[in-house]
Design a protein around this motif. Structure first.
Motif, PDB file in Angstrom:
ATOM      1  N   SER A  90       9.244  32.022  69.592  1.00  0.00           N
ATOM      2  CA  SER A  90      10.538  32.656  69.356  1.00  0.00           C
ATOM      3  C   SER A  90      11.087  32.273  67.993  1.00  0.00           C
ATOM      4  O   SER A  90      11.663  33.089  67.282  1.00  0.00           O
ATOM      5  CB  SER A  90      11.516  32.243  70.450  1.00  0.00           C
ATOM      6  OG  SER A  90      12.784  32.785  70.223  1.00  0.00           O
ATOM      7  N   GLU A  91      10.903  31.007  67.633  1.00  0.00           N
ATOM      8  CA  GLU A  91      11.371  30.523  66.340  1.00  0.00           C
ATOM      9  C   GLU A  91      10.607  31.202  65.203  1.00  0.00           C
ATOM     10  O   GLU A  91      11.186  31.600  64.182  1.00  0.00           O
ATOM     11  CB  GLU A  91      11.202  28.999  66.264  1.00  0.00           C
ATOM     12  CG  GLU A  91      11.742  28.372  64.977  1.00  0.00           C
ATOM     13  CD  GLU A  91      13.248  28.510  64.862  1.00  0.00           C
ATOM     14  OE1 GLU A  91      13.749  28.496  63.720  1.00  0.00           O
ATOM     15  OE2 GLU A  91      13.921  28.632  65.902  1.00  0.00           O
ATOM     16  N   GLN A  92       9.315  31.333  65.392  1.00  0.00           N
ATOM     17  CA  GLN A  92       8.500  32.009  64.375  1.00  0.00           C
ATOM     18  C   GLN A  92       8.916  33.475  64.221  1.00  0.00           C
ATOM     19  O   GLN A  92       8.982  34.006  63.109  1.00  0.00           O
ATOM     20  CB  GLN A  92       7.020  31.910  64.752  1.00  0.00           C
ATOM     21  CG  GLN A  92       6.442  30.508  64.630  1.00  0.00           C
ATOM     22  CD  GLN A  92       4.984  30.468  65.062  1.00  0.00           C
ATOM     23  OE1 GLN A  92       4.439  31.462  65.529  1.00  0.00           O
ATOM     24  NE2 GLN A  92       4.369  29.292  64.909  1.00  0.00           N
ATOM     25  N   GLN A  93       9.193  34.113  65.363  1.00  0.00           N
ATOM     26  CA  GLN A  93       9.634  35.512  65.323  1.00  0.00           C
ATOM     27  C   GLN A  93      10.971  35.630  64.583  1.00  0.00           C
ATOM     28  O   GLN A  93      11.178  36.549  63.793  1.00  0.00           O
ATOM     29  CB  GLN A  93       9.764  36.059  66.747  1.00  0.00           C
ATOM     30  CG  GLN A  93      10.199  37.511  66.828  1.00  0.00           C
ATOM     31  CD  GLN A  93       9.175  38.466  66.242  1.00  0.00           C
ATOM     32  OE1 GLN A  93       7.989  38.150  66.210  1.00  0.00           O
ATOM     33  NE2 GLN A  93       9.637  39.618  65.777  1.00  0.00           N
ATOM     34  N   LYS A  94      11.849  34.662  64.869  1.00  0.00           N
ATOM     35  CA  LYS A  94      13.142  34.658  64.209  1.00  0.00           C
ATOM     36  C   LYS A  94      12.989  34.471  62.710  1.00  0.00           C
ATOM     37  O   LYS A  94      13.640  35.158  61.905  1.00  0.00           O
ATOM     38  CB  LYS A  94      14.003  33.540  64.798  1.00  0.00           C
ATOM     39  CG  LYS A  94      15.406  33.485  64.207  1.00  0.00           C
ATOM     40  CD  LYS A  94      16.212  32.378  64.848  1.00  0.00           C
ATOM     41  CE  LYS A  94      17.611  32.306  64.232  1.00  0.00           C
ATOM     42  NZ  LYS A  94      18.419  31.206  64.830  1.00  0.00           N
ATOM     43  N   GLN A  95      12.129  33.548  62.306  1.00  0.00           N
ATOM     44  CA  GLN A  95      11.884  33.294  60.893  1.00  0.00           C
ATOM     45  C   GLN A  95      11.276  34.524  60.217  1.00  0.00           C
ATOM     46  O   GLN A  95      11.614  34.860  59.082  1.00  0.00           O
ATOM     47  CB  GLN A  95      10.970  32.076  60.718  1.00  0.00           C
ATOM     48  CG  GLN A  95      11.616  30.762  61.121  1.00  0.00           C
ATOM     49  CD  GLN A  95      10.653  29.599  61.011  1.00  0.00           C
ATOM     50  OE1 GLN A  95       9.458  29.770  60.735  1.00  0.00           O
ATOM     51  NE2 GLN A  95      11.163  28.381  61.241  1.00  0.00           N
ATOM     52  N   LEU A  96      10.375  35.189  60.951  1.00  0.00           N
ATOM     53  CA  LEU A  96       9.746  36.394  60.415  1.00  0.00           C
ATOM     54  C   LEU A  96      10.786  37.494  60.195  1.00  0.00           C
ATOM     55  O   LEU A  96      10.791  38.171  59.165  1.00  0.00           O
ATOM     56  CB  LEU A  96       8.647  36.870  61.365  1.00  0.00           C
ATOM     57  CG  LEU A  96       7.882  38.134  60.931  1.00  0.00           C
ATOM     58  CD1 LEU A  96       7.174  37.905  59.599  1.00  0.00           C
ATOM     59  CD2 LEU A  96       6.860  38.532  61.999  1.00  0.00           C
TER      60      LEU A  96
END
Length: 241
Positions: free
Chosen positions: A42-48
Motif C-alpha cells: 500500500s505504501e509503495q502504491q501511495k508513493q507511486l
C-alpha cells in the motif's frame, strides 16, 4: 500404534501447552508478515501515485511556461510588425494601411498619391515639384515605405525601388540609359517603350516585377515619363530607407 492409543506428546500437558503456544506464535507471525506485506504494498502504491502526480504537475507547469513564452513571442512579433503611423504633418495613414493589408494594390497606389500630396501641401495641384520631393519629411516617407514593404512581403516600396535603381549606378542626376534599365527591371517599360497608361501597370502581388509599386502619378515631373521618382530615390537614401 494400537487402537485408541494416544501419542505421548498429547498426554504431556506441558508439551501440549508449548505446542499450542508455538502454533499461536507461528500464526501471529504469519499474520503480521501478511499485514506487513499489505502495508508495504500500500505504501509503495501511495508513493507511486505521488510520483505520478508530481510528474503530471511538472508537465503541466512546463506546458504553462511554454504557452506563456509562445504568447510573449507572439506579442513581441506583433509589436515589431506593428508599424507606427507617424507623420510630421499629422497625415492619417490608416486608410493606406488598410488597403495594403487587404491587398488592394491599385487603390493603395492612388492613396499613396493622395497622402504624399497632402504631406507636401500640393493636393490642389495633384503633382509634386522637385523641391517638394527633396524636402519630403523622412518620417512620412518612412511610414509609407514601411507599410508597402510589410504588406508586400518586401516586394514593393520606395526602398526596394531605390536599391534596384542604385544597382544600375543611378544617382540624383538623370541618366537616360540607367533610367530605362530601371524601367525595364521594375516593369514600367515593355518592349523598349514606357507604359504611358496607368492601367497598363500590373496591380498584382504575383506579377514578376520586384519594385513594380508604388508607381504614384507624381512620378513624371522631371525626367522621362516618371522621372520624379529619381528624386524620391535620392530622398529615400537621405532618409536612410
Amino acid at each position: 500404534m494400537k487402537k485408541n492409543q494416544t501419542p505421548k506428546l498429547l498426554k504431556n500437558p506441558k508439551q501440549m501447552k508449548f505446542l499450542v503456544r508455538i502454533l499461536a506464535l507461528t500464526f501471529l507471525a504469519l499474520t503480521l508478515t501478511n499485514c506487513s506485506e499489505q502495508i508495504s504494498g500500500s505504501e509503495q502504491q501511495k508513493q507511486l501515485e505521488e510520483a505520478e502526480l508530481q510528474q503530471q504537475l511538472e508537465e503541466e507547469r512546463e506546458e504553462a511556461e511554454r504557452r506563456e513564452q509562445e504568447l510573449k513571442a507572439e506579442e513581441q512579433k506583433q509589436a515589431e510588425n506593428n508599424i507606427p503611423l507617424v507623420s510630421a504633418k499629422d497625415v492619417d495613414y490608416t486608410k493606406l494601411r488598410d488597403l495594403l493589408a487587404a491587398g488592394n494594390w491599385r487603390e493603395a497606389d492612388r492613396e499613396t498619391d493622395k497622402v504624399m500630396y497632402k504631406v507636401a501641401d500640393r493636393r490642389s495641384e495633384g503633382w509634386l515639384r522637385t523641391e517638394d520631393v527633396e524636402n519630403f519629411p523622412c518620417q512620412d516617407l518612412a511610414t509609407i515605405d514601411k507599410l508597402w514593404v510589410k504588406y508586400s512581403d518586401g516586394k514593393f516600396g520606395f526602398s526596394v525601388q531605390k536599391q534596384i535603381y542604385q544597382s544600375f549606378g543611378g544617382t540624383k542626376e538623370y541618366d537616360q540609359e540607367i533610367w530605362e534599365k530601371f524601367g525595364d527591371k521594375v516593369g514600367w517599360r515593355k518592349e523598349g517603350e514606357w507604359l504611358l497608361i496607368y492601367n497598363e501597370l500590373t496591380f498584382d502581388i504575383n506579377n514578376p516585377y520586384q519594385g513594380h509599386l508604388p508607381r504614384t502619378r507624381m512620378c513624371g515631373t522631371t525626367w522621362g515619363p516618371w522621372g520624379a521618382c529619381g528624386n524620391i530615390f535620392s530622398r529615400a537614401e537621405t532618409c536612410k530607407l
